[in-house]
Design an enzyme around this catalytic site. Sequence first.
Site, PDB file in Angstrom:
ATOM      1  N   GLU D  66       0.802  -1.212   0.000  1.00 28.49           N
ATOM      2  CA  GLU D  66       0.000   0.000   0.000  1.00 28.49           C
ATOM      3  C   GLU D  66       0.842   1.273   0.000  1.00 28.49           C
ATOM      4  OE1 GLU D  66      -0.903  -2.757   1.578  1.00 28.49           O
ATOM      5  OE2 GLU D  66      -2.863  -3.154   0.682  1.00 28.49           O
ATOM      6  N   PHE D  92      -6.802  -0.630   4.626  1.00 30.37           N
ATOM      7  CA  PHE D  92      -5.420  -0.851   4.196  1.00 30.37           C
ATOM      8  C   PHE D  92      -4.665   0.462   4.002  1.00 30.37           C
ATOM      9  CE2 PHE D  92      -7.642  -4.613   1.951  1.00 30.37           C
ATOM     10  CZ  PHE D  92      -7.886  -5.217   3.179  1.00 30.37           C
ATOM     11  N   HIS D 132     -11.549  -4.872   8.688  1.00 28.89           N
ATOM     12  CA  HIS D 132     -12.166  -4.577   7.387  1.00 28.89           C
ATOM     13  C   HIS D 132     -13.348  -3.634   7.517  1.00 28.89           C
ATOM     14  CE1 HIS D 132      -9.699  -7.974   6.154  1.00 28.89           C
ATOM     15  NE2 HIS D 132      -9.980  -7.709   4.898  1.00 28.89           N
TER      16      HIS D 132
HETATM   17  C1  LIG Z   1      -2.521  -4.759   3.844  1.00 26.50           C
HETATM   18  C2  LIG Z   1      -3.546  -5.524   3.109  1.00 26.50           C
HETATM   19  N1  LIG Z   1      -3.697  -5.318   1.790  1.00 26.50           N
HETATM   20  C3  LIG Z   1      -4.612  -5.997   1.079  1.00 26.50           C
HETATM   21  C4  LIG Z   1      -5.430  -6.907   1.696  1.00 26.50           C
HETATM   22  C5  LIG Z   1      -6.505  -7.667   0.898  1.00 26.50           C
HETATM   23  N2  LIG Z   1      -6.102  -9.062   0.769  1.00 26.50           N
HETATM   24  C6  LIG Z   1      -6.499  -9.999   1.644  1.00 26.50           C
HETATM   25  S1  LIG Z   1      -5.784 -11.486   1.365  1.00 26.50           S
HETATM   26  C7  LIG Z   1      -4.946 -10.873   0.034  1.00 26.50           C
HETATM   27  C8  LIG Z   1      -4.051 -11.767  -0.737  1.00 26.50           C
HETATM   28  C9  LIG Z   1      -2.971 -12.303   0.115  1.00 26.50           C
HETATM   29  O1  LIG Z   1      -2.193 -13.166  -0.631  1.00 26.50           O
HETATM   30  P1  LIG Z   1      -1.138 -14.092   0.081  1.00 26.50           P
HETATM   31  O2  LIG Z   1      -0.302 -13.285   0.997  1.00 26.50           O
HETATM   32  O3  LIG Z   1      -0.435 -14.845  -0.970  1.00 26.50           O
HETATM   33  O4  LIG Z   1      -2.017 -15.067   0.990  1.00 26.50           O
HETATM   34  P2  LIG Z   1      -3.064 -16.164   0.515  1.00 26.50           P
HETATM   35  O5  LIG Z   1      -4.388 -15.482   0.396  1.00 26.50           O
HETATM   36  O6  LIG Z   1      -2.604 -16.728  -0.764  1.00 26.50           O
HETATM   37  O7  LIG Z   1      -3.068 -17.165   1.610  1.00 26.50           O
HETATM   38  C10 LIG Z   1      -5.223  -9.536  -0.174  1.00 26.50           C
HETATM   39  C11 LIG Z   1      -4.680  -8.716  -1.261  1.00 26.50           C
HETATM   40  C12 LIG Z   1      -5.264  -7.085   3.083  1.00 26.50           C
HETATM   41  N3  LIG Z   1      -6.031  -7.915   3.774  1.00 26.50           N
HETATM   42  N4  LIG Z   1      -4.308  -6.392   3.752  1.00 26.50           N
END
Ligand SMILES: Cc1ncc(C[n+]2csc(CCOP(=O)(O)OP(=O)(O)O)c2C)c(N)n1
Lengths: 327, 327, 328, 328
Positions: D66, D92, D132
């Site tokens: 971010e 975020f 959230h």
């Molecule tokens: C700081 C932040 N940015 C964006 C999000 C939205 N978000 C939730 S899960 C996710 C993807 C995360 O990917 P990864 O770290 O690979 O974990 P996975 O979901 O694959 O377990 C995103 C973008 C968030 N929760 N927190």
Amino acid sequence: MSNLSKEWAHSSLRGMMLIREFEETADKLSLRGKIPGGIHNSSGQEAVAVGVLSALDPLDVIATTHRSHHHTLAKGFSAREVMAELFTKSTGVSRGRGGSMHLGDFHRGHFGGNGIVGAGVGIAMGAALGIQQRGDAKVSVGFVGDGGVNTGRTWEAINMAVIWKLPLIVIIDNNQYAVETFVDRVTGGGDIAKRGEGFGLPSYTINGQDVVEVNEYTAKARQRALAGEGPTIINALTYRYYGHNVGEKGQYRTQDEILDWKTNRDPIDLFIARATSEGLITDSEVAALRDDVKKEVEDAVDFAEKSPQPDLNSILVDVDSGLLGGK
Amino acid sequence: MSNLSKEWAHSSLRGMMLIREFEETADKLSLRGKIPGGIHNSSGQEAVAVGVLSALDPLDVIATTHRSHHHTLAKGFSAREVMAELFTKSTGVSRGRGGSMHLGDFHRGHFGGNGIVGAGVGIAMGAALGIQQRGDAKVSVGFVGDGGVNTGRTWEAINMAVIWKLPLIVIIDNNQYAVETFVDRVTGGGDIAKRGEGFGLPSYTINGQDVVEVNEYTAKARQRALAGEGPTIINALTYRYYGHNVGEKGQYRTQDEILDWKTNRDPIDLFIARATSEGLITDSEVAALRDDVKKEVEDAVDFAEKSPQPDLNSILVDVDSGLLGGK
Amino acid sequence: MTTSTQNQNPTYSEAFQSGVREEIYRNRDIFILGTDLIERGGHFAQVKGIAQEFGFQHVKDSPISEAAMVSAGLGAAMYGLHPIIDLNFIDFSLGAMDEIINQAAKIRFMFGQPVPLVIRATSGTALGGAHHCNSLESLFAHTAGLAVAVPSNAWDVKGLIKTALRSPDPVIFLMHKKLSGVRGEIGDENTLIPFGKARTVKEGKHAAIITYGFTVVTAQKAAVALASEGIDVEIIDLRTLYPLDTDAINSAVQRFGRVVVADEAPMFGSITAEIAATATEANFGSLKGPIVRIGSVRAPISANPGMSEAAIPSVDAMIAAVKKVVAY
Amino acid sequence: MTTSTQNQNPTYSEAFQSGVREEIYRNRDIFILGTDLIERGGHFAQVKGIAQEFGFQHVKDSPISEAAMVSAGLGAAMYGLHPIIDLNFIDFSLGAMDEIINQAAKIRFMFGQPVPLVIRATSGTALGGAHHCNSLESLFAHTAGLAVAVPSNAWDVKGLIKTALRSPDPVIFLMHKKLSGVRGEIGDENTLIPFGKARTVKEGKHAAIITYGFTVVTAQKAAVALASEGIDVEIIDLRTLYPLDTDAINSAVQRFGRVVVADEAPMFGSITAEIAATATEANFGSLKGPIVRIGSVRAPISANPGMSEAAIPSVDAMIAAVKKVVAY
Ligand SMILES: Cc1ncc(C[n+]2csc(CCOP(=O)(O)OP(=O)(O)O)c2C)c(N)n1
Ligand SMILES: Cc1ncc(C[n+]2csc(CCOP(=O)(O)OP(=O)(O)O)c2C)c(N)n1
Ligand SMILES: [Mg+2]
Ligand SMILES: [Mg+2]
């Protein structure tokens, strides 16, 4: 002859099966509207959770992510208290306030799931500092996804752990996608372990579908941490079978790819094959475990269904201690 | 015979001398209370600034740090407008509102000093994205200190530049201390270039006291950026002669260490020696340059002294455009 | 609180040292983490000598990594320690807002477990320009789960930090840069100042100024000038913004019906709005006229001293505001 | 604004798409940067199809970074482009607060040069729990240099984003998650809605509710219930929190003397305090009684739907507040 103990094999297999059964069940319940806000299903990633947690002491600390049912169950939390939390019932591990993303209980060394990508590593690092300050013989484990390795906070925390030789293990639960984004598209250099090396800590990319390999690397990292030598990164390659959040599909990966992982690299199938061939378990024992976890999850759902909602009048309870004079 | 042009040698030497003269003068003025809030003196770091900026086109973009007089002067800003800004006079480059830490003028490709450690790299990365979106044949340079490489924002920005192959050059103006903190005490791995490699971009540790070396590496990085191959990190080892902020001394480094750098690795002395021995400049030319920059700085001080304070009634001007109806 | 032996009194910064020292004696779980603390003692000498006295375990020099600094404190607090995270200038907290607002503030609510964490920083308008002069207190006060201390003098610094270090909740501890060197008496090791209890700086007869931090000094100067015109104004120093001493506020409104609420944050959306709006709602019938707010203009702070001064409430503005309410 | 052909009307999210599309046609300097935008069109489908229509240059899929996302937008805006940084959930933004509050907001003041940057995010209380469901609008509105849009319906989403994309200033554009799928008419390509101009959702005779975002819906429900009891309440939708339509606010106070200010942010220190305090100060004589504020409790938002609902103002609470002011 196998170098694995029967006991470890049974309990690890059961652990993975429980997670799988739990997630498959929760997914359906979520689609039926039973779980407010949906879930992040970890089906396919069981070996990372069980491999890591089976190498830890029960009092070691973990802090994790939005996708954390598997870590939490592998940490020894009951299906009941986790399912009830998904239902946001008062009997849930976070009293129904946290839901799927915020499972935790500090007394049992679980410093929480997290709605914020990357935050778990920072908290785990802080816990590792606490452990070091107290001189305790424990380690702290921070989970983060492949997407989370692009948050600055993750590397700030890792750097701090390196310079102070904190007893931290960073597990990258690398399912290769962040929502719909393939890891290679957003990860400069493409090699997460190499990033770690650049920050001065041993960093391994391993097969996250092999529960034994995950366990061994974690055990090694734990030894290093306990010896005061500092943190380790373990980048465990795995795969999630379902969409990012419940019910999501998307065109970002092929059905072939999903099928390939499910068919040829399923962590449970792989481990059953090995354990069977090494004489650690029999087919009927496997079937019995399957039955067993099925019952446990059924019971958990029943428990969750019947549990009461949190008391709406408790809404101002535990905002703060009240000792400073706030409400 | 030298491979350097006389013109380049004279202008680079003059550039470094101007910075030195400017900083020595500003330091005294600051101690005398003429410069509100103090300054971050860059004496000793002249070769980084002049080496980098002499490899850039005037319209290339830079974004820098709290310690940025040298970058700003090397970018071609006049001693008058910089000194006036230090005095927070209305004739300063930021109309007296920015002061020592916030020199900048976007039209001339200077996207600002910054009070926040690490922020300049992010801004430079954004400018590089702007350059790429427009298809312009320019590059963007972000300066950061050795202390700044432990901010998460710096690595987030670098990662983004790598994956999108942005025309960014990150210069680590590595004077080995962040306030009183020695770089090795806080930098996991101890090798900043290796961190860069982990993020997938070419990263060089170079002698920041050698203006020619700095210039050459920057020129190479600029070529790479213009060719669409993406960013480069240049970790230029240098030294600051004064305390972190004006008047500060501290016990964190020895007098011997300071003396060693001043005596044996002064960037101006080193370059004079080389340029003289290669027949690029004579002693009297050097003396003339010294005279020249002295006059320029004297004139700048005079200008700054005589310049008016900003109009206090302008305090609400340029908070926003007013076009959205603010006030 | 100032005595004739003023020279022996510690400064506002030293009062912080004193409180922290005494609390470390009581509780070895306390440690301080921030940049340049060990040798330098922090930018404002606020922890000078503590590493030397208690050992390096109690003072950790950090990299410039505000997010990690706060999460280091957070995780350690969750583990049971009582960290003080020293962010130097509060401006730098903007790099750790997730750790403060999403994590530290919300953990007790979600998990029912305490977060004994102090985040200290120097705050307020002085020299240094836009990135070193943010007044962010209303952001923190608005965040459920955080307590916010804003001491205006050495006595309160010491008493409040001692209370903070015995609290199981996260506390944002804001010290004003223009007060760092100001000397004053301090309490002894048993003098704790409760949060949520304002201090009457000066009693008055005609109106009240409710304020905190450096603006207390401005109010005191205004009071002197007003006295010479026969206006006797009460000054209330809130000391903490959350918990807020609503009893003291309500009492002032009820007693005088003429109230000025003042601070130096940009006035639009500042905590003075909360104070004025809530006090008005609760005591409308007692008001002789509207509560008057003064604060800073809606603009970043300039590096130019004149502009920086002009942005925040002057003594004259304070006098005018009091005269306005007195004239109701 | 709703018509009988409601099914043909776009959703609140689609209204955003529509506004952005039209503006990209006018100005190729506009691009959108965020996570999962190209295929998925963003978490709320708010930019669905735009990459396919205008090319990848106009939609950039970002890593989860971010701080870098905002600084990418910031640097590009300083360079002359007009980026929309899509932060997904406003929660975020806490990882990019320095980039927003210290950098984007302050640059024009310091350097006299424009920062045409839109930061879009989905905001407000719904499901998803404490990380959230932050309502951070008062933080942004308090920050000099930022404009803050909080549309409550499709028409306003489109008209306001179009204005934002022709503005040289940084704009925080907050869309409420519970409104994402709500359909409504939208304006044509020349329908721009100015910032700082509230909309009268419904005229009334006895009192006014001043609000914004999802709370407009709550107010509308309350108004229906109140009408059946003979109370005719006016509803004013602020549409932007900065600039704030003080004319509309003052007029409501002057016309009715009975005013409720409502939103769903934690009430302590929210923007409703600014509105109430400033309006009271300016129109004290017109008030029949104090302005009444309603907002959320001072607590993080729980993942439990019942608790989450209970935290924010209910229709009943709104009705009670209106009755209270009507009874003055
Ligand atoms: C700081 C932040 N940015 C964006 C999000 C939205 N978000 C939730 S899960 C996710 C993807 C995360 O990917 P990864 O770290 O690979 O974990 P996975 O979901 O694959 O377990 C995103 C973008 C968030 N929760 N927190
Ligand atoms: C985010 C942030 N944290 C802390 C500071 C306080 N601070 C200003 S300069 C500085 C040291 C920076 O060191 P380095 O990056 O090496 O630059 P140098 O001063 O050596 O040029 C610190 C800690 C700041 N300005 N911003
Ligand atoms: Mg992933
Ligand atoms: Mg340095």
